[in-house]
Design a protein around this motif. Structure first.
Motif, PDB file in Angstrom:
ATOM      1  N   LEU A 275       0.823  -1.205   0.000  1.00  0.00           N
ATOM      2  CA  LEU A 275       0.000   0.000   0.000  1.00  0.00           C
ATOM      3  C   LEU A 275       0.859   1.258   0.000  1.00  0.00           C
ATOM      4  CD1 LEU A 275      -2.704  -1.183   2.596  1.00  0.00           C
ATOM      5  CD2 LEU A 275      -2.991  -0.946   0.124  1.00  0.00           C
ATOM      6  N   ASN A 276       2.042   1.211   0.652  1.00  0.00           N
ATOM      7  CA  ASN A 276       2.909   2.395   0.700  1.00  0.00           C
ATOM      8  C   ASN A 276       3.446   2.759  -0.674  1.00  0.00           C
ATOM      9  OD1 ASN A 276       2.684   2.967   3.440  1.00  0.00           O
ATOM     10  ND2 ASN A 276       4.248   1.454   3.988  1.00  0.00           N
ATOM     11  N   TRP A 277       4.062   1.788  -1.356  1.00  0.00           N
ATOM     12  CA  TRP A 277       4.640   2.161  -2.661  1.00  0.00           C
ATOM     13  C   TRP A 277       3.559   2.368  -3.716  1.00  0.00           C
ATOM     14  CZ3 TRP A 277       3.679  -1.062  -6.702  1.00  0.00           C
ATOM     15  CH2 TRP A 277       3.473  -2.427  -6.461  1.00  0.00           C
ATOM     16  N   LEU A 278       2.361   1.758  -3.516  1.00  0.00           N
ATOM     17  CA  LEU A 278       1.277   2.019  -4.452  1.00  0.00           C
ATOM     18  C   LEU A 278       0.805   3.468  -4.330  1.00  0.00           C
ATOM     19  CD1 LEU A 278      -0.452   0.524  -6.557  1.00  0.00           C
ATOM     20  CD2 LEU A 278      -2.139   0.122  -4.759  1.00  0.00           C
ATOM     21  N   TYR A 279       0.804   3.963  -3.093  1.00  0.00           N
ATOM     22  CA  TYR A 279       0.425   5.364  -2.872  1.00  0.00           C
ATOM     23  C   TYR A 279       1.464   6.309  -3.496  1.00  0.00           C
ATOM     24  CZ  TYR A 279      -0.135   9.785  -0.389  1.00  0.00           C
ATOM     25  OH  TYR A 279      -0.258  11.109  -0.091  1.00  0.00           O
ATOM     26  N   LYS A 280       2.744   5.967  -3.352  1.00  0.00           N
ATOM     27  CA  LYS A 280       3.795   6.821  -3.904  1.00  0.00           C
ATOM     28  C   LYS A 280       3.774   6.836  -5.428  1.00  0.00           C
ATOM     29  CE  LYS A 280       6.871   6.013   0.044  1.00  0.00           C
ATOM     30  NZ  LYS A 280       8.150   5.396   0.491  1.00  0.00           N
ATOM     31  N   GLU A 281       3.460   5.695  -6.048  1.00  0.00           N
ATOM     32  CA  GLU A 281       3.532   5.590  -7.497  1.00  0.00           C
ATOM     33  C   GLU A 281       2.232   5.976  -8.205  1.00  0.00           C
ATOM     34  OE1 GLU A 281       4.916   1.767  -8.637  1.00  0.00           O
ATOM     35  OE2 GLU A 281       6.828   1.935  -7.560  1.00  0.00           O
ATOM     36  N   GLU A 282       1.074   5.671  -7.592  1.00  0.00           N
ATOM     37  CA  GLU A 282      -0.191   5.867  -8.304  1.00  0.00           C
ATOM     38  C   GLU A 282      -1.184   6.742  -7.559  1.00  0.00           C
ATOM     39  OE1 GLU A 282      -1.928   2.344  -9.954  1.00  0.00           O
ATOM     40  OE2 GLU A 282       0.014   1.318 -10.106  1.00  0.00           O
ATOM     41  N   GLY A 283      -0.884   7.137  -6.340  1.00  0.00           N
ATOM     42  CA  GLY A 283      -1.768   8.042  -5.628  1.00  0.00           C
ATOM     43  C   GLY A 283      -2.715   7.335  -4.662  1.00  0.00           C
ATOM     44  N   PHE A 284      -3.434   8.168  -3.899  1.00  0.00           N
ATOM     45  CA  PHE A 284      -4.278   7.620  -2.830  1.00  0.00           C
ATOM     46  C   PHE A 284      -5.488   6.842  -3.353  1.00  0.00           C
ATOM     47  CE2 PHE A 284      -6.255  11.679  -3.706  1.00  0.00           C
ATOM     48  CZ  PHE A 284      -7.615  11.436  -3.566  1.00  0.00           C
ATOM     49  N   GLU A 285      -5.987   7.208  -4.547  1.00  0.00           N
ATOM     50  CA  GLU A 285      -7.143   6.480  -5.085  1.00  0.00           C
ATOM     51  C   GLU A 285      -6.785   5.023  -5.369  1.00  0.00           C
ATOM     52  OE1 GLU A 285      -8.850   8.435  -8.410  1.00  0.00           O
ATOM     53  OE2 GLU A 285      -9.470  10.210  -7.260  1.00  0.00           O
ATOM     54  N   ALA A 286      -5.607   4.804  -5.973  1.00  0.00           N
ATOM     55  CA  ALA A 286      -5.164   3.435  -6.230  1.00  0.00           C
ATOM     56  C   ALA A 286      -4.935   2.696  -4.920  1.00  0.00           C
ATOM     57  CB  ALA A 286      -3.887   3.443  -7.070  1.00  0.00           C
ATOM     58  N   ARG A 287      -4.350   3.409  -3.920  1.00  0.00           N
ATOM     59  CA  ARG A 287      -4.147   2.768  -2.618  1.00  0.00           C
ATOM     60  C   ARG A 287      -5.475   2.372  -1.976  1.00  0.00           C
ATOM     61  NH1 ARG A 287      -2.735   6.688   2.073  1.00  0.00           N
ATOM     62  NH2 ARG A 287      -4.946   7.038   1.659  1.00  0.00           N
ATOM     63  N   ASP A 288      -6.447   3.286  -1.989  1.00  0.00           N
ATOM     64  CA  ASP A 288      -7.745   2.979  -1.380  1.00  0.00           C
ATOM     65  C   ASP A 288      -8.448   1.842  -2.100  1.00  0.00           C
ATOM     66  OD1 ASP A 288      -7.185   4.994   0.367  1.00  0.00           O
ATOM     67  OD2 ASP A 288      -8.597   6.447  -0.485  1.00  0.00           O
ATOM     68  N   GLN A 289      -8.310   1.804  -3.424  1.00  0.00           N
ATOM     69  CA  GLN A 289      -8.903   0.699  -4.174  1.00  0.00           C
ATOM     70  C   GLN A 289      -8.261  -0.626  -3.772  1.00  0.00           C
ATOM     71  OE1 GLN A 289     -11.489   0.587  -6.094  1.00  0.00           O
ATOM     72  NE2 GLN A 289     -11.239  -1.564  -6.672  1.00  0.00           N
ATOM     73  N   MET A 290      -6.914  -0.630  -3.624  1.00  0.00           N
ATOM     74  CA  MET A 290      -6.228  -1.841  -3.185  1.00  0.00           C
ATOM     75  C   MET A 290      -6.644  -2.224  -1.765  1.00  0.00           C
ATOM     76  SD  MET A 290      -4.111  -4.293  -3.809  1.00  0.00           S
ATOM     77  CE  MET A 290      -3.174  -3.802  -5.267  1.00  0.00           C
ATOM     78  N   LEU A 291      -6.871  -1.214  -0.904  1.00  0.00           N
ATOM     79  CA  LEU A 291      -7.344  -1.499   0.458  1.00  0.00           C
ATOM     80  C   LEU A 291      -8.661  -2.270   0.445  1.00  0.00           C
ATOM     81  CD1 LEU A 291      -6.676   1.706   2.616  1.00  0.00           C
ATOM     82  CD2 LEU A 291      -6.137  -0.653   3.240  1.00  0.00           C
ATOM     83  N   ARG A 292      -9.573  -1.804  -0.375  1.00  0.00           N
ATOM     84  CA  ARG A 292     -10.876  -2.464  -0.449  1.00  0.00           C
ATOM     85  C   ARG A 292     -10.746  -3.890  -0.968  1.00  0.00           C
ATOM     86  NH1 ARG A 292     -12.468   2.952  -1.515  1.00  0.00           N
ATOM     87  NH2 ARG A 292     -11.924   2.780  -3.741  1.00  0.00           N
ATOM     88  N   VAL A 293      -9.891  -4.074  -1.970  1.00  0.00           N
ATOM     89  CA  VAL A 293      -9.716  -5.412  -2.544  1.00  0.00           C
ATOM     90  C   VAL A 293      -9.060  -6.355  -1.533  1.00  0.00           C
ATOM     91  CG1 VAL A 293      -8.584  -6.736  -4.362  1.00  0.00           C
ATOM     92  CG2 VAL A 293      -9.618  -4.525  -4.895  1.00  0.00           C
ATOM     93  N   ILE A 294      -8.029  -5.850  -0.842  1.00  0.00           N
ATOM     94  CA  ILE A 294      -7.377  -6.689   0.183  1.00  0.00           C
ATOM     95  C   ILE A 294      -8.374  -7.058   1.287  1.00  0.00           C
ATOM     96  CG2 ILE A 294      -5.628  -6.680   1.996  1.00  0.00           C
ATOM     97  CD1 ILE A 294      -3.834  -5.048   0.166  1.00  0.00           C
ATOM     98  N   GLY A 295      -9.192  -6.090   1.719  1.00  0.00           N
ATOM     99  CA  GLY A 295     -10.203  -6.377   2.736  1.00  0.00           C
ATOM    100  C   GLY A 295     -11.166  -7.457   2.291  1.00  0.00           C
ATOM    101  N   LYS A 296     -11.568  -7.410   1.021  1.00  0.00           N
ATOM    102  CA  LYS A 296     -12.478  -8.425   0.483  1.00  0.00           C
ATOM    103  C   LYS A 296     -11.842  -9.805   0.500  1.00  0.00           C
ATOM    104  CE  LYS A 296     -14.886  -9.678  -3.789  1.00  0.00           C
ATOM    105  NZ  LYS A 296     -15.168  -9.284  -5.195  1.00  0.00           N
ATOM    106  N   HIS A 297     -10.578  -9.892   0.092  1.00  0.00           N
ATOM    107  CA  HIS A 297      -9.903 -11.192   0.067  1.00  0.00           C
ATOM    108  C   HIS A 297      -9.635 -11.716   1.473  1.00  0.00           C
ATOM    109  CE1 HIS A 297      -9.227 -11.742  -4.247  1.00  0.00           C
ATOM    110  NE2 HIS A 297      -9.057 -10.421  -4.332  1.00  0.00           N
ATOM    111  N   LEU A 298      -9.325 -10.828   2.392  1.00  0.00           N
ATOM    112  CA  LEU A 298      -9.127 -11.275   3.772  1.00  0.00           C
ATOM    113  C   LEU A 298     -10.414 -11.868   4.351  1.00  0.00           C
ATOM    114  CD1 LEU A 298      -6.885  -8.456   5.306  1.00  0.00           C
ATOM    115  CD2 LEU A 298      -6.218 -10.804   4.756  1.00  0.00           C
ATOM    116  N   ARG A 299     -11.543 -11.252   4.045  1.00  0.00           N
ATOM    117  CA  ARG A 299     -12.830 -11.801   4.513  1.00  0.00           C
ATOM    118  C   ARG A 299     -13.046 -13.197   3.958  1.00  0.00           C
ATOM    119  NH1 ARG A 299     -15.024  -6.366   4.293  1.00  0.00           N
ATOM    120  NH2 ARG A 299     -15.424  -6.650   2.053  1.00  0.00           N
ATOM    121  N   GLN A 300     -12.765 -13.377   2.667  1.00  0.00           N
ATOM    122  CA  GLN A 300     -12.958 -14.686   2.050  1.00  0.00           C
ATOM    123  C   GLN A 300     -12.047 -15.744   2.662  1.00  0.00           C
ATOM    124  OE1 GLN A 300     -12.246 -13.853  -2.079  1.00  0.00           O
ATOM    125  NE2 GLN A 300     -14.288 -12.965  -2.432  1.00  0.00           N
ATOM    126  N   LEU A 301     -10.780 -15.394   2.900  1.00  0.00           N
ATOM    127  CA  LEU A 301      -9.842 -16.372   3.450  1.00  0.00           C
ATOM    128  C   LEU A 301     -10.173 -16.740   4.899  1.00  0.00           C
ATOM    129  CD1 LEU A 301      -6.506 -14.928   2.009  1.00  0.00           C
ATOM    130  CD2 LEU A 301      -7.590 -17.092   1.357  1.00  0.00           C
TER     131      LEU A 301
END
Length: 635
Positions: A275-301
């Motif tokens: 999430l840190n380097w994604l924020y540095k390279e693509e901005g907070f929107e990409a980071r927040d999108q990755m946050l949501r996706v990671i949260g979804k996968h964690l729920r499934q696992l």
């Protein structure tokens, strides 16, 4: 008595009185007609017989006179014909004393007819020849009256029966809107809303139905507003809006209940450095999108590992309280998390560290701060050693392994060796609502609670057998102890197996007289996996039930009206801090109001002191349970 029965009975009585009146008038007129007819017949007979006898009497032909009398007597309905011959001082008599034929004896004994009689003097000029007496027989009149009135009574009875049937059908049709209103009123009384009644054609009833439908709709909308309000308050306090997971306050509140229940398991901490380097390279929107996706996968696992609490505790870190205590399985979970996060990166050849996982087992006496500190150390070790996952399995709390617990559980199921105890659920008036049943297994003189063997039961598919066994045992106890009302916990595994509900229904049929004193307590996590699938099985059982650990999962409160439990047992995380000066009871109050709106009691769990009882009494909680009322041995 219902309005339907009152109208039916009143109308039938009126029809009956009408039929009786008509029958009485017809009976009286027929009787009078037959009596008059018999009187006229006797007079006519005496007149005609006198004219026929006069020539024979003038010639003193006794045999001829007797022949005329015999012919007349045999050809009519007469009881007695008597002729006194004045010249010879002789009497010719014919009598018929036989009872009426084709008529019941009791009917002929009513004395409805006198028979009619007439006496005439036979003369020739100025000379009297004899005295003639004719009396009619009542048999024919009784027969005619009996036949006529019997047929009339049969027609009246058939007509009355037809009127009865027609009246029943008509009243049911006309009063159906009232019946629908009654059912709707009962549903509203039980806080069941949403059903509308079809508008009837009757103007007065139509207005009433419209008012009932409008009131039901407003109450349903009010309940939904209260449920939405409670959800908003909870999300505001406990939800991380970016990832959709719980926040640190949520983990802290839930861990309080988890650790107080001594359920063991492990704390999994995930550091998603991606999430840190994604924020540095693509901005907070990409980071927040990755946050949501990671949260979804964690729920499934985590869902495959049973009961769990998942939260985002910092910018790049997630924490999971999970009921799994096996280090090998936890290591597999950590590897799966790292692998799943790596799969989300666009460049598969990127060698940067994307995530690390630190896992620690829950030990007796742990609190959430100590767990987080230990998990953070394990996380640092995984990061320094570049191993991806570190499981700190030091001082495992289980004394028996999984296979040993499985063998022990199967042995106890075969021998019915469970120990059962109960703990009372009390309202604030001091009355007992019901008792909850707790199951334990004794091994080497140590009683182990359900938290030790339930994970094993679910892992090896023994949850259904365990639940059915305990429920059957409790039903047998209820047969012998009519003063008890017992609640039995059902495992999450059983809730989503069709075979369990079918077998449970068969057991409840065998114990129908006592099943109304049985309560089923389902974990909230079972509804989080698909609450729609549980509505039909629960409704078909005709057994009251409640929700345990209510409040752990988001968005379930808004469906409470469709589930319609008898009670909800509030998660200890919401009530454990009620005595703190800065405790905010807004969410607890909103949950209780929503539960009350649909008729469910709210129960606080793990209440240990009288001060807690007094504090809960000032809130909107209906009842409490905990060591303030210590458990007692049941079996």
């Amino acid at each position: 008595m219902t309005l339907y029965r009152q109208l039916l009975i009143t109308t039938l009585i009126l029809f009956f009185l009408l039929f009786v009146s008509a029958y009485s008038v017809q009976f009286s007129s027929t009787r009078n007609y037959l009596a008059q007819q018999q009187e006229f017949m006797v007079i006519n007979t005496a007149t005609s017989l006198g004219l026929a006898l006069t020539p024979y009497l003038e010639n003193e032909d006794q045999l001829g006179a007797e022949s005329v009398i015999n012919a007349m007597f045999d050809g009519g309905y007469y009881r007695k014909v008597e002729l006194n011959l004045l010249a010879g001082n002789m009497t010719i008599t014919r009598e018929n004393i036989a009872p009426p034929r084709g008529v019941p004896a009791w009917f002929s004994e009513l004395g409805l007819f006198e028979g009619g009689h007439h006496q005439a003097v036979l003369t020739s000029g100025w000379m009297q020849l004899g005295q003639l007496y004719v009396e009619g027989h009542t048999g024919h009149a009784y027969f005619q009256l009996w036949q006529g009135m019997s047929r009339l009574l049969a027609w009246f009875s058939i007509s009355f029966a037809l009127v009865w049937v027609a009246l029943v059908m008509a009243l049911r049709h006309l009063l159906k809107p009232l019946h629908d209103i009654e059912l709707q009123a009962r549903d509203i009384e039980q806080h069941h809303f949403g059903k509308t009644i079809a508008l009837p054609a009757t103007r007065e009833l139509k207005q009433v139905v419209q008012a009932i439908n409008h009131m039901s709709g407003k109450l349903e909308a009010q309940f939904e507003e209260q449920a939405d309000e409670a959800e908003r308050l909870r999300k505001r306090a406990f939800l991380d809006h970016t990832s959709g997971l719980g926040n640190r306050a949520w983990l802290t509140a839930q861990s309080q209940s988890w650790l107080d229940d001594d359920r063991g398991g492990a704390l999994v901490m995930v550091s998603a450095t991606v999430l840190n380097w994604l924020y540095k390279e693509e901005g907070f929107e990409a980071r927040d999108q990755m946050l949501r996706v990671i949260g979804k996968h964690l729920r499934q696992l985590c869902r495959d590992f049973g009961e769990h609490v998942l939260a985002r505790i910092s910018l790049t870190e997630f924490a999971v309280l999970i009921s799994e205590p096996d280090p090998a399985l936890l290591k597999q979970l950590g590897d799966a998390i790292n692998r799943r996060i790596a799969e989300l990166v666009k460049d598969p050849g990127d060698e940067r560290e994307l995530s690390v996982v630190g896992i620690v087992l829950v030990q007796p006496g742990d609190d959430i701060s100590r767990l987080l500190t230990r998990a953070d150390h394990a996380l640092n070790r995984a990061r320094i050693n570049e191993t991806g996952v570190v499981v700190d399995a030091h001082q495992q709390r289980e004394r028996l392994g999984r296979l040993q617990w499985k063998a022990r559980l199967e042995e106890v199921l075969d021998s019915n060796g469970f120990e059962l105890s109960t703990q009372a659920v009390m309202n604030f008036s001091g009355e007992r609502c019901h008792d909850e049943v707790f199951v334990s297994i004794r091994n080497n003189d140590i009683a182990y609670g359900a938290d030790h063997f339930l994970p094993v039961a679910e892992q090896f598919g023994l949850g259904e057998r365990l639940d059915l066994h305990v429920i059957a045992c409790v039903l047998r106890i209820l047969e012998s102890r009519p003063e008890l009302k017992l609640a039995v916990n059902v495992t999450r595994q059983s809730c989503h197996q069709e075979g369990f509900w079918r077998k449970l229904s068969q057991i409840l049929e065998r114990y129908e007289p006592v099943r109304d004193r049985l309560l089923l307590e389902l974990p909230e996590s079972a509804f989080a996996l698909g609450w729609e699938r549980l509505i039909s099985p629960l409704a078909g059982l005709k057994v009251d039930w409640g929700v345990d650990h209510f409040g752990r999962h988001f968005d379930l409160l808004v469906h409470l009206g469709k589930l319609r439990p008898v009670y909800v047992k509030l998660d200890h995380g919401y009530t454990s801090q009620v005595q703190h000066p800065d405790y905010n009871d807004a969410f607890l109050a909103a949950v209780c109001r929503a539960a009350h709106s649909m008729g469910a009691l709210t129960i606080a769990s793990r209440v240990e002191t009288g001060e807690q009882v007094e504090r809960l009494k000032t809130l909107h909680v209906d009842a409490y349970q905990g060591f303030v009322s210590p458990p007692g041995r049941l079996l």
